[in-house]
Motif scaffolding. Structure first.
Motif, PDB file in Angstrom:
ATOM      1  N   ASP A   1       5.261   2.328   0.956  1.00 42.28           N
ATOM      2  CA  ASP A   1       5.014   0.905   0.724  1.00 42.28           C
ATOM      3  C   ASP A   1       6.164   0.254  -0.030  1.00 42.28           C
ATOM      4  N   ALA A   2       6.741   0.973  -0.977  1.00 43.25           N
ATOM      5  CA  ALA A   2       7.863   0.409  -1.734  1.00 43.25           C
ATOM      6  C   ALA A   2       9.025   0.054  -0.815  1.00 43.25           C
ATOM      7  N   GLU A   3       9.212   0.837   0.235  1.00 40.61           N
ATOM      8  CA  GLU A   3      10.280   0.556   1.194  1.00 40.61           C
ATOM      9  C   GLU A   3      10.022  -0.746   1.937  1.00 40.61           C
ATOM     10  N   ALA A   4       8.763  -0.998   2.253  1.00 47.10           N
ATOM     11  CA  ALA A   4       8.397  -2.226   2.966  1.00 47.10           C
ATOM     12  C   ALA A   4       8.455  -3.456   2.069  1.00 47.10           C
ATOM     13  N   PHE A   5       8.610  -3.253   0.770  1.00 39.47           N
ATOM     14  CA  PHE A   5       8.576  -4.341  -0.204  1.00 39.47           C
ATOM     15  C   PHE A   5       9.945  -4.985  -0.420  1.00 39.47           C
ATOM     16  N   ALA A   6      10.972  -4.490   0.236  1.00 35.81           N
ATOM     17  CA  ALA A   6      12.346  -4.918  -0.038  1.00 35.81           C
ATOM     18  C   ALA A   6      12.528  -6.427   0.054  1.00 35.81           C
ATOM     19  N   GLU A   7      12.008  -7.052   1.097  1.00 31.84           N
ATOM     20  CA  GLU A   7      12.225  -8.487   1.300  1.00 31.84           C
ATOM     21  C   GLU A   7      11.536  -9.310   0.226  1.00 31.84           C
ATOM     22  N   GLU A   8      10.285  -8.951  -0.101  1.00 28.15           N
ATOM     23  CA  GLU A   8       9.563  -9.688  -1.141  1.00 28.15           C
ATOM     24  C   GLU A   8      10.251  -9.535  -2.487  1.00 28.15           C
TER      25      GLU A   8
ATOM     26  N   TYR B   1      -5.745  -7.516 -18.133  1.00 31.16           N
ATOM     27  CA  TYR B   1      -6.111  -6.107 -17.996  1.00 31.16           C
ATOM     28  C   TYR B   1      -6.507  -5.862 -16.547  1.00 31.16           C
ATOM     29  N   ALA B   2      -5.725  -5.022 -15.858  1.00 32.25           N
ATOM     30  CA  ALA B   2      -5.963  -4.770 -14.437  1.00 32.25           C
ATOM     31  C   ALA B   2      -6.985  -3.668 -14.197  1.00 32.25           C
ATOM     32  N   GLY B   3      -7.360  -2.940 -15.251  1.00 29.94           N
ATOM     33  CA  GLY B   3      -8.325  -1.853 -15.102  1.00 29.94           C
ATOM     34  C   GLY B   3      -7.695  -0.632 -14.453  1.00 29.94           C
ATOM     35  N   LEU B   4      -8.542   0.210 -13.883  1.00 27.59           N
ATOM     36  CA  LEU B   4      -8.063   1.372 -13.145  1.00 27.59           C
ATOM     37  C   LEU B   4      -7.623   0.901 -11.762  1.00 27.59           C
ATOM     38  N   VAL B   5      -6.394   1.231 -11.385  1.00 26.40           N
ATOM     39  CA  VAL B   5      -5.871   0.737 -10.114  1.00 26.40           C
ATOM     40  C   VAL B   5      -5.573   1.895  -9.175  1.00 26.40           C
ATOM     41  N   SER B   6      -5.928   1.708  -7.926  1.00 20.95           N
ATOM     42  CA  SER B   6      -5.603   2.671  -6.874  1.00 20.95           C
ATOM     43  C   SER B   6      -5.579   1.911  -5.555  1.00 20.95           C
ATOM     44  N   GLY B   7      -5.015   2.545  -4.534  1.00 23.08           N
ATOM     45  CA  GLY B   7      -4.978   1.913  -3.220  1.00 23.08           C
ATOM     46  C   GLY B   7      -4.276   0.570  -3.249  1.00 23.08           C
ATOM     47  N   LYS B   8      -4.867  -0.428  -2.580  1.00 25.84           N
ATOM     48  CA  LYS B   8      -4.243  -1.747  -2.478  1.00 25.84           C
ATOM     49  C   LYS B   8      -4.095  -2.412  -3.841  1.00 25.84           C
ATOM     50  N   ARG B   9      -5.058  -2.213  -4.733  1.00 27.24           N
ATOM     51  CA  ARG B   9      -4.977  -2.835  -6.061  1.00 27.24           C
ATOM     52  C   ARG B   9      -3.770  -2.308  -6.830  1.00 27.24           C
ATOM     53  N   LYS B  10      -3.483  -1.034  -6.665  1.00 34.50           N
ATOM     54  CA  LYS B  10      -2.322  -0.470  -7.350  1.00 34.50           C
ATOM     55  C   LYS B  10      -1.030  -1.021  -6.756  1.00 34.50           C
ATOM     56  N   ILE B  11      -0.985  -1.122  -5.435  1.00 34.73           N
ATOM     57  CA  ILE B  11       0.196  -1.672  -4.772  1.00 34.73           C
ATOM     58  C   ILE B  11       0.439  -3.114  -5.224  1.00 34.73           C
ATOM     59  N   ASP B  12      -0.619  -3.922  -5.275  1.00 35.49           N
ATOM     60  CA  ASP B  12      -0.493  -5.308  -5.725  1.00 35.49           C
ATOM     61  C   ASP B  12       0.008  -5.365  -7.165  1.00 35.49           C
ATOM     62  N   PHE B  13      -0.504  -4.470  -8.003  1.00 36.26           N
ATOM     63  CA  PHE B  13      -0.064  -4.408  -9.398  1.00 36.26           C
ATOM     64  C   PHE B  13       1.424  -4.080  -9.475  1.00 36.26           C
ATOM     65  N   LEU B  14       1.855  -3.056  -8.747  1.00 34.89           N
ATOM     66  CA  LEU B  14       3.253  -2.639  -8.778  1.00 34.89           C
ATOM     67  C   LEU B  14       4.173  -3.742  -8.257  1.00 34.89           C
TER      68      LEU B  14
ATOM     69  N   THR C   1       6.912   2.509 -10.682  1.00 35.32           N
ATOM     70  CA  THR C   1       7.288   1.129 -10.995  1.00 35.32           C
ATOM     71  C   THR C   1       8.756   0.865 -10.671  1.00 35.32           C
ATOM     72  N   MET C   2       9.626   1.838 -10.942  1.00 33.68           N
ATOM     73  CA  MET C   2      11.042   1.670 -10.605  1.00 33.68           C
ATOM     74  C   MET C   2      11.239   1.510  -9.097  1.00 33.68           C
ATOM     75  N   SER C   3      10.435   2.213  -8.303  1.00 34.71           N
ATOM     76  CA  SER C   3      10.588   2.134  -6.846  1.00 34.71           C
ATOM     77  C   SER C   3      10.287   0.736  -6.317  1.00 34.71           C
ATOM     78  N   TYR C   4       9.552  -0.061  -7.090  1.00 36.74           N
ATOM     79  CA  TYR C   4       9.259  -1.443  -6.715  1.00 36.74           C
ATOM     80  C   TYR C   4      10.204  -2.432  -7.394  1.00 36.74           C
ATOM     81  N   GLY C   5      11.221  -1.927  -8.073  1.00 36.25           N
ATOM     82  CA  GLY C   5      12.224  -2.800  -8.668  1.00 36.25           C
ATOM     83  C   GLY C   5      11.905  -3.300 -10.055  1.00 36.25           C
ATOM     84  N   ALA C   6      10.857  -2.763 -10.686  1.00 34.90           N
ATOM     85  CA  ALA C   6      10.571  -3.141 -12.067  1.00 34.90           C
ATOM     86  C   ALA C   6      11.566  -2.430 -12.988  1.00 34.90           C
ATOM     87  N   MET C   7      12.254  -3.207 -13.823  1.00 34.19           N
ATOM     88  CA  MET C   7      13.229  -2.608 -14.721  1.00 34.19           C
ATOM     89  C   MET C   7      12.521  -1.884 -15.861  1.00 34.19           C
ATOM     90  N   PRO C   8      12.849  -0.614 -16.124  1.00 37.06           N
ATOM     91  CA  PRO C   8      12.162   0.125 -17.175  1.00 37.06           C
ATOM     92  C   PRO C   8      12.730  -0.145 -18.572  1.00 37.06           C
TER      93      PRO C   8
END
Length: 361
Positions: free
Chosen positions: A167-174, A243-256, A278-285
């Motif tokens: 999914d991170a690969e598909a996120f490049a344009e956004e 507070y996003a709570g426990l995230v998995s699946g689509k919710r985790k992807i949206d969070f990232l 998080t780094m794979s989605y371009g978030a600076m650590p």
């Protein structure tokens, strides 16, 4: 081949664990093997302490039965160097070794990997475990040196953690089209507890709010002790906190996908899956240089180091990048490239399978 893999619950609603994330990644991506999950480790809602001894005794009986039912299975034993694990896991390992089972021990950092002082009774346990003639997987060259020189390990293999990049690969344009006029979105993903630097993060964000820095802190995960931190974040930050709570699946992807920055002011770490994700989605650590983190994050090149136990360093870094979005995006791009260039899942699985093949000879 059949492989018994130990890990806490793989259900993120029951347990927030880096080891569970690693185990789930391995099971999901290594379809050529048949994994048998042996659940070992308390769930988030379960209390720790000595009252767990009867439950551990029952679990020890289950361990004996599983090994008897699968006499040819290799054991992939996940081993964090925490006090609880050091007091529990050697008993399970010893039973398997006593019965001639092939095992690889996968070390996942922890307080006592790099602690300058280790209580003598725990040090003896660690030297006994690492003195066994079995392969040990570690997360970095730094950890390999520690096991060889400090604990006398004989066979150590470096295999850094890895994440699924589909999914991170598909996120490049956004990622390239992020709105830099919006308040900075600062994320944290993981267990919410003191050793992760939550006190310092809370203090820093209160200061940022007082200084009118535009930001939103988004936390995903679960409190180790219910009510210890989340009410303080809500009350202290108000509209600046989600507070996003426990995230998995689509919710985790949206969070990232939503993050500009990932902050991890931990006191100790192995190689956190949350950092790689998080780094794979371009978030600076923005991270403390603990454990194997410096093997991934290079200060000023693809992230920024902060001091442990120091909220002021968090404040100064966030202020800097709130004002300089060009530099933020440059380091975010570099963070993303680091993961795509050096943490390929295919190479990880191939190397892991070579380790298994050596055991099975």
């Amino acid at each position: 081949m059949n492989i018994i893999i130990t890990a806490p619950s793989l259900n993120p609603n029951e347990n927030v664990s880096g080891i569970s994330s690693v185990a789930q990644f391995i099971i999901s991506n290594n379809g050529g093997q048949r994994y048998l999950h042996f659940e070992l480790g308390k769930k988030d809602k379960e209390r720790g302490g000595w009252h767990r001894v009867p439950a551990l005794m029952r679990k020890y009986g289950e361990w004996k039965r599983m090994l008897a039912e699968h006499p040819d299975a290799i054991i992939h034993y996940n081993f964090p160097l925490s006090k609880a694990s050091l007091l529990r896991d050697p008993w399970f390992m010893r039973y398997a070794w006593k019965h001639g089972r092939n095992m690889v021990v996968h070390v996942h950092g922890g307080l006592f990997l790099t602690a300058p002082h280790i209580p003598s009774y725990l040090l003896r346990i660690m030297r006994w475990v690492f003195g066994q003639n079995v392969p040990f997987i570690v997360l970095s060259d730094m950890e390999k040196d520690i096991l060889l020189k400090r604990f006398g390990a004989k066979s150590v293999i470096v295999l850094p953690n890895c994440v699924d990049l589909t999914d991170a690969e598909a996120f490049a344009e956004e990622f390239a089209e992020r709105d830099e006029t919006e308040p900075l979105r600062i994320g944290y993903l993981g267990r919410i507890e003191p050793n992760k630097g939550m006190t310092e993060l809370l203090t820093a964000c209160r200061q940022l709010k007082d200084d009118a820095v535009p930001f939103t802190l988004v936390i995903a995960g679960k409190e180790q002790t219910e009510g210890e931190y989340l009410p303080e974040f809500h009350n202290g930050l108000g509209e600046n906190f989600e507070y996003a709570g426990l995230v998995s699946g689509k919710r985790k992807i949206d969070f990232l996908r939503s993050l500009d920055v990932f902050v991890l002011p931990s006191y100790f770490e192995g190689l956190p899956m949350s950092l790689l994700e998080t780094m794979s989605y371009g978030a600076m650590p923005i991270v403390t240089p603990v454990g194997s983190v410096p093997q991934v994050v290079k200060d000023g090149k693809n992230g920024i180091f902060i001091k442990a136990h120091d909220s002021e360093s968090i404040v100064s870094v966030v202020k800097r990048f709130s004002e300089d979005r060009n530099l933020l995006r440059k380091l975010g791009n570099a963070a993303r490239s680091t993961i795509f260039n050096h943490f390929c899942s295919q190479e990880y699985i191939e190397k892991l399978n070579r380790i298994y093949a050596e055991l099975d000879r």
